[in-house]
Design a protein around this motif. Structure first.
Motif, PDB file in Angstrom:
ATOM      1  N   ALA A 116      46.286  38.208  50.971  1.00  0.00           N
ATOM      2  CA  ALA A 116      46.158  39.630  50.649  1.00  0.00           C
ATOM      3  C   ALA A 116      45.183  39.825  49.489  1.00  0.00           C
ATOM      4  CB  ALA A 116      47.522  40.224  50.296  1.00  0.00           C
ATOM      5  N   GLY A 117      45.259  38.917  48.502  1.00  0.00           N
ATOM      6  CA  GLY A 117      44.352  38.990  47.360  1.00  0.00           C
ATOM      7  C   GLY A 117      42.914  38.716  47.766  1.00  0.00           C
ATOM      8  N   LEU A 118      42.731  37.748  48.677  1.00  0.00           N
ATOM      9  CA  LEU A 118      41.370  37.447  49.142  1.00  0.00           C
ATOM     10  C   LEU A 118      40.778  38.658  49.859  1.00  0.00           C
ATOM     11  CD1 LEU A 118      41.862  33.778  50.450  1.00  0.00           C
ATOM     12  CD2 LEU A 118      40.658  34.508  48.383  1.00  0.00           C
ATOM     13  N   PRO A 165      41.205  23.165  27.909  1.00  0.00           N
ATOM     14  CA  PRO A 165      40.455  23.803  28.989  1.00  0.00           C
ATOM     15  C   PRO A 165      39.735  22.774  29.866  1.00  0.00           C
ATOM     16  CG  PRO A 165      39.236  23.976  26.944  1.00  0.00           C
ATOM     17  CD  PRO A 165      40.496  23.223  26.639  1.00  0.00           C
ATOM     18  N   ARG A 166      40.352  21.633  30.108  1.00  0.00           N
ATOM     19  CA  ARG A 166      39.715  20.625  30.967  1.00  0.00           C
ATOM     20  C   ARG A 166      40.638  20.300  32.132  1.00  0.00           C
ATOM     21  NH1 ARG A 166      38.767  17.609  26.161  1.00  0.00           N
ATOM     22  NH2 ARG A 166      37.098  18.655  25.055  1.00  0.00           N
ATOM     23  N   GLY A 167      40.195  19.406  32.966  1.00  0.00           N
ATOM     24  CA  GLY A 167      40.993  19.012  34.118  1.00  0.00           C
ATOM     25  C   GLY A 167      40.603  19.795  35.358  1.00  0.00           C
ATOM     26  N   SER A 168      41.282  19.503  36.471  1.00  0.00           N
ATOM     27  CA  SER A 168      40.932  20.120  37.745  1.00  0.00           C
ATOM     28  C   SER A 168      41.264  21.600  37.718  1.00  0.00           C
ATOM     29  CB  SER A 168      41.718  19.440  38.864  1.00  0.00           C
ATOM     30  OG  SER A 168      43.089  19.724  38.685  1.00  0.00           O
ATOM     31  N   VAL A 169      40.678  22.334  38.700  1.00  0.00           N
ATOM     32  CA  VAL A 169      40.932  23.773  38.789  1.00  0.00           C
ATOM     33  C   VAL A 169      42.418  24.038  39.003  1.00  0.00           C
ATOM     34  CG1 VAL A 169      40.531  25.841  40.173  1.00  0.00           C
ATOM     35  CG2 VAL A 169      38.617  24.356  39.567  1.00  0.00           C
ATOM     36  N   ALA A 170      43.055  23.229  39.861  1.00  0.00           N
ATOM     37  CA  ALA A 170      44.491  23.415  40.131  1.00  0.00           C
ATOM     38  C   ALA A 170      45.298  23.260  38.854  1.00  0.00           C
ATOM     39  CB  ALA A 170      44.952  22.404  41.180  1.00  0.00           C
ATOM     40  N   LYS A 171      44.920  22.264  38.044  1.00  0.00           N
ATOM     41  CA  LYS A 171      45.640  22.020  36.795  1.00  0.00           C
ATOM     42  C   LYS A 171      45.451  23.200  35.840  1.00  0.00           C
ATOM     43  CE  LYS A 171      45.974  18.580  33.203  1.00  0.00           C
ATOM     44  NZ  LYS A 171      45.115  17.675  32.465  1.00  0.00           N
ATOM     45  N   ARG A 172      44.216  23.726  35.812  1.00  0.00           N
ATOM     46  CA  ARG A 172      43.942  24.839  34.901  1.00  0.00           C
ATOM     47  C   ARG A 172      44.637  26.118  35.380  1.00  0.00           C
ATOM     48  NH1 ARG A 172      37.744  25.047  33.608  1.00  0.00           N
ATOM     49  NH2 ARG A 172      37.409  23.558  35.291  1.00  0.00           N
ATOM     50  N   VAL A 213      31.177  36.482  44.166  1.00  0.00           N
ATOM     51  CA  VAL A 213      31.584  35.246  43.497  1.00  0.00           C
ATOM     52  C   VAL A 213      32.623  35.549  42.416  1.00  0.00           C
ATOM     53  CG1 VAL A 213      30.786  33.449  41.913  1.00  0.00           C
ATOM     54  CG2 VAL A 213      29.515  33.937  44.012  1.00  0.00           C
ATOM     55  N   SER A 214      32.406  36.663  41.694  1.00  0.00           N
ATOM     56  CA  SER A 214      33.318  36.927  40.589  1.00  0.00           C
ATOM     57  C   SER A 214      34.615  37.610  41.039  1.00  0.00           C
ATOM     58  CB  SER A 214      32.628  37.775  39.532  1.00  0.00           C
ATOM     59  OG  SER A 214      32.147  38.952  40.119  1.00  0.00           O
ATOM     60  N   ASP A 215      34.576  38.410  42.114  1.00  0.00           N
ATOM     61  CA  ASP A 215      35.757  39.174  42.532  1.00  0.00           C
ATOM     62  C   ASP A 215      36.706  38.390  43.434  1.00  0.00           C
ATOM     63  OD1 ASP A 215      35.907  41.621  41.342  1.00  0.00           O
ATOM     64  OD2 ASP A 215      34.445  42.543  42.688  1.00  0.00           O
ATOM     65  N   PHE A 216      36.128  37.559  44.299  1.00  0.00           N
ATOM     66  CA  PHE A 216      36.888  36.935  45.377  1.00  0.00           C
ATOM     67  C   PHE A 216      38.073  36.136  44.843  1.00  0.00           C
ATOM     68  CE2 PHE A 216      37.132  33.889  49.017  1.00  0.00           C
ATOM     69  CZ  PHE A 216      37.445  34.835  49.966  1.00  0.00           C
ATOM     70  N   GLY A 217      37.765  35.146  43.988  1.00  0.00           N
ATOM     71  CA  GLY A 217      38.829  34.321  43.436  1.00  0.00           C
ATOM     72  C   GLY A 217      39.731  35.116  42.513  1.00  0.00           C
ATOM     73  N   ASP A 218      39.123  36.016  41.760  1.00  0.00           N
ATOM     74  CA  ASP A 218      39.878  36.765  40.756  1.00  0.00           C
ATOM     75  C   ASP A 218      41.051  37.511  41.375  1.00  0.00           C
ATOM     76  OD1 ASP A 218      40.231  37.951  38.090  1.00  0.00           O
ATOM     77  OD2 ASP A 218      39.623  39.804  39.092  1.00  0.00           O
ATOM     78  N   LEU A 246      37.463  34.018  35.634  1.00  0.00           N
ATOM     79  CA  LEU A 246      38.325  35.087  36.146  1.00  0.00           C
ATOM     80  C   LEU A 246      38.341  36.256  35.163  1.00  0.00           C
ATOM     81  CD1 LEU A 246      41.366  32.818  37.048  1.00  0.00           C
ATOM     82  CD2 LEU A 246      39.756  33.787  38.689  1.00  0.00           C
ATOM     83  N   PHE A 247      38.775  37.436  35.635  1.00  0.00           N
ATOM     84  CA  PHE A 247      38.943  38.591  34.736  1.00  0.00           C
ATOM     85  C   PHE A 247      40.426  38.908  34.536  1.00  0.00           C
ATOM     86  CE2 PHE A 247      35.049  39.567  37.230  1.00  0.00           C
ATOM     87  CZ  PHE A 247      34.134  39.359  36.216  1.00  0.00           C
ATOM     88  N   LEU A 248      41.175  38.923  35.644  1.00  0.00           N
ATOM     89  CA  LEU A 248      42.600  39.322  35.643  1.00  0.00           C
ATOM     90  C   LEU A 248      42.799  40.730  35.084  1.00  0.00           C
ATOM     91  CD1 LEU A 248      44.508  36.075  34.574  1.00  0.00           C
ATOM     92  CD2 LEU A 248      43.616  36.727  36.812  1.00  0.00           C
ATOM     93  N   ASP A 249      41.728  41.541  35.068  1.00  0.00           N
ATOM     94  CA  ASP A 249      41.855  42.861  34.452  1.00  0.00           C
ATOM     95  C   ASP A 249      42.425  43.899  35.422  1.00  0.00           C
ATOM     96  OD1 ASP A 249      39.688  42.946  36.095  1.00  0.00           O
ATOM     97  OD2 ASP A 249      38.398  44.054  34.721  1.00  0.00           O
ATOM     98  N   THR A 250      42.879  43.442  36.603  1.00  0.00           N
ATOM     99  CA  THR A 250      43.613  44.357  37.478  1.00  0.00           C
ATOM    100  C   THR A 250      45.083  43.927  37.593  1.00  0.00           C
ATOM    101  OG1 THR A 250      42.878  43.070  39.382  1.00  0.00           O
ATOM    102  CG2 THR A 250      41.634  45.060  38.890  1.00  0.00           C
TER     103      THR A 250
END
Lengths: 189, 219, 258
Positions: free
Chosen positions: A99-101, B143-150, A151-156, A30-34
């Motif tokens: 909304a983020g997606l 920095p380990r574990g499932s994505v939800a946990k992280r 890939v990089s923006d969607f989740g971020d 993730l970036f979280l830079d926004t």
């Protein structure tokens, strides 16, 4: 501009740039830079958000100059977050994450041409790697570039919206009420 | 170059990448890259030139993997100009001189404030974020574990940082107000950097060159 | 004419039901030092913000009653770090931030800055970057920045919180000097033992209202001591079961023993 909003801008920029330490600690792509841009918009409207976004890009540019053209993304993020706040989409995760997606799709559609035509899609290590992966999967150059950005923006952006929602709800009402848009953004006014 | 007027430094750093993209490839970008490296070397080989080269190198690698040789060369030289020019700018541009120049030129004090305060807030909050991460590591953050946990761990790291920052906005606003920061106030410049006529002329000349290059590109 | 007068002031922060100040009346004369004492949340900080014209103007909320200010005021808030302007890269420029914003001519700014640096005993720090200072040093820089603006009313919120005992004593001496120059001073403090030697009057705040107001002897009365707001000597005297009236200061206690 009221002095409270003036004081918000540097703090919001610093938030966006400081969160990379937290992201590295949990090893998520993730970036979280926004974050600062979206938070400032949700509190004080898109004009403050745009100022935060532009300054965030400017400071990022001092570290890595190829970030500068992506200032366009920061501006789009601020305008989008302004609409989301007006619609009260920060009222809960059920509304904030979709909304983020949506923002993620818009952001990657915008960053792809910038990244492709200016830098041949080599802007940041992560995007360059996923772009190379896209090429390896047999995508055409522009398609691979979009794949990388997406890939990089969607989740971020979805995580960022969720984070901002958490902050707005954790903020004491007394503090939130001092910002012009905050109560409306969480659907409380 | 450190003694030059901040606006001159900014103009030069903006003109170099502009020209690199506008002038015909690859000769134009080769020229601008050479100028940028020259400036960086003059500002300090180890402190400026080496970081510039190190920052630019990965782009060449990825370009080489993704593109053919002429494209690699054209884009690579442009990116190199931009990287070297900005690394040079960051090294020679003193923020306090820039703020003074903005105030002396009659810019709104609020613009100068936002600019300077951002530059001083960024290292402050970076340090604070690192302290929070360190503290959580001591309490078993990994920095380990499932994505939800992280993601939950990320929330636990980010939330205190964001909430304390917003609390601070309030105190900053009160402190600024009591010390007379108001939009539209005419602030007295404390030490305005000198701006000789020659430098002003050089800035206009650079602007004209960029416009000429744009016209040449479009025609 | 008093430089600062509050009459029947009630103040609510935005989105809160309970008032932060209730029916507060206070007049401060030129050259007078008024100390505000009370538990955390009693309203001392809010009272200072109202006096400084920051509440409700900057904080939001609503105010009823009358506030009259016949002079320029400056306030020093409790957390020193958040009060750095962020726009200065040396201590000298930090102290000059306020005067420069007022648009004073350069020479006058320099005169006031030099004087303020000297008064806070931080002239040696003039060229340092404010971001590298200790908490106590920043607190002095901030106070210098307010004094350099030459306010007639000085409002201080826990001004000794970050200072060591010697620094605190020096600060209280400076506060007396400022009053001697005719400045009106209101200070919220939990350094109760310093109050008798510094303040002319004490206002005891409880849940946003003035519970009692009077000479510093107030800090040796049964009610204040019971609320934990007496001086250390008075508290010890009371805890030892000795008879009221309790002594206010060490000197008073010695006299009583003899």
């Amino acid at each position: 501009m009221p002095v409270r909003l003036l004081a918000l801008i540097p703090v919001a920029v610093a938030i966006s740039l400081a969160l990379s330490a937290a992201v590295e600690a949990v090893a998520l792509p993730l970036f979280l830079d926004t974050t600062g841009t979206i938070l400032a918009t949700a509190l004080a409207g898109p004009s403050v958000g745009v100022a935060v976004g532009v300054l965030t890009s400017a400071v990022n540019t001092l570290r890595n100059p190829t970030f500068w053209p992506f200032v366009v993304i920061q501006i789009i993020v601020a305008l989008y977050a302004g609409l989301a706040a007006r619609a009260g989409l920060f009222r809960g995760l059920r509304t904030a994450v979709p909304a983020g997606l949506g923002l993620g799709v818009i952001a990657s559609l915008t960053s792809t041409p910038i990244s492709y035509f200016l830098f041949g899609c080599t802007t940041t290590g992560g995007i360059a790697l996923t772009t190379a992966l896209g090429r390896a999967l047999g995508l055409p150059p522009l398609g691979a570039c979009f794949f990388g950005s997406f890939v990089s923006d969607f989740g971020d952006k979805a995580v960022t919206f969720a984070l901002v929602t958490s902050v707005l709800h954790a903020l004491p009402r007394r503090t939130a009420a001092r910002f012009p848009l905050a109560l409306r953004a969480i659907g409380a006014a | 170059m450190r003694t030059r007027h901040p606006f001159t430094l900014l103009t030069l750093a903006a003109a170099l990448p502009t020209l690199a993209w506008l002038l015909p490839a690859p000769a134009g970008a080769l020229g601008t890259a050479a100028v940028a490296f020259g400036l960086a070397a003059a500002a300090g080989v180890r402190r400026v030139l080496v970081p510039a080269v190190v920052t630019a190198a990965p782009f060449w690698l990825f370009l080489f993997v993704l593109h053919d040789l002429p494209t690699t060369l054209a884009i690579g030289l442009r990116i190199t100009t931009m990287v070297a020019g900005f690394v040079w700018l960051a090294a020679v541009l003193a923020p306090d001189r820039l703020v003074e120049a903005m105030v002396a030129r009659g810019w709104s004090v609020t613009v100068a404030y936002v600019f300077a305060a951002t530059l001083s807030a960024v290292p402050l909050f970076r340090a604070r974020a690192r302290r929070i991460v360190e503290a959580q590591r001591c309490r078993g953050l990994s920095p380990r574990g499932s994505v939800a946990k992280r993601l939950r761990a990320l929330r636990a790291l980010a939330l205190p940082l964001l909430l304390s920052a917003l609390h601070e906005v309030d105190e900053r606003a009160l402190a600024l107000e009591t010390r007379g920061l108001r939009s539209g106030a005419r602030r007295t410049p404390l030490a305005p950097p000198p701006d000789p006529a020659l430098e002003r002329a050089a800035r206009w000349a650079l602007l004209l060159v960029c416009i000429a290059a744009l016209v040449g590109r479009l025609v | 004419m008093n430089p600062l007068t509050l009459e029947g002031v009630e103040f609510h922060y935005p989105a809160t039901e309970a008032p932060a100040l209730r029916d507060v009346s206070l007049a401060v004369a030129a050259g007078e030092i008024v100390a505000l004492v009370g538990k955390v949340g009693a309203g001392a900080s809010t009272l200072l913000l109202v006096a400084a014209d920051l509440a409700p103007r900057i904080t939001g909320g609503r105010l009823t009653g009358t506030v009259r200010r016949r002079a320029r005021s400056g306030i020093v808030l409790p957390t020193p770090w958040t009060q750095l302007s962020g726009m200065a890269f040396t201590v000298w420029d930090e102290v000059a931030f306020g005067p420069a914003n007022l648009g004073w001519p350069g020479r006058e700014i320099a005169r006031h800055v030099e004087r303020a640096l000297e008064r806070l005993e931080i002239a040696a720090l003039a060229e340092r970057d404010p971001a590298t200072l200790s908490g106590g040093e920043v607190q002095r820089v901030i106070l210098a920045g307010i004094l350099a603006m030459d306010p007639d009313v000085v409002l201080l919120d826990e001004p000794t919180a970050e200072l060591d005992p010697a620094g605190a004593r020096a600060l209280w001496r400076l506060v007396r000097v400022l009053a001697g120059e005719g400045k009106a001073i209101v200070v919220a403090t939990s350094d109760l033992d310093a109050v008798p030697a510094v303040a002319d009057r004490v206002a005891w705040l409880e849940q946003g209202a003035v519970r009692a107001m009077g000479a510093p002897d107030l800090l040796a009365e049964e009610a204040t001591c019971e609320a934990g707001l007496g001086t250390t000597v008075a508290g010890v005297w009371r805890a030892a079961g000795l008879a009221a009236p309790y002594p206010l200061t060490v000197a008073d206690a010695i006299q009583r023993w003899r």
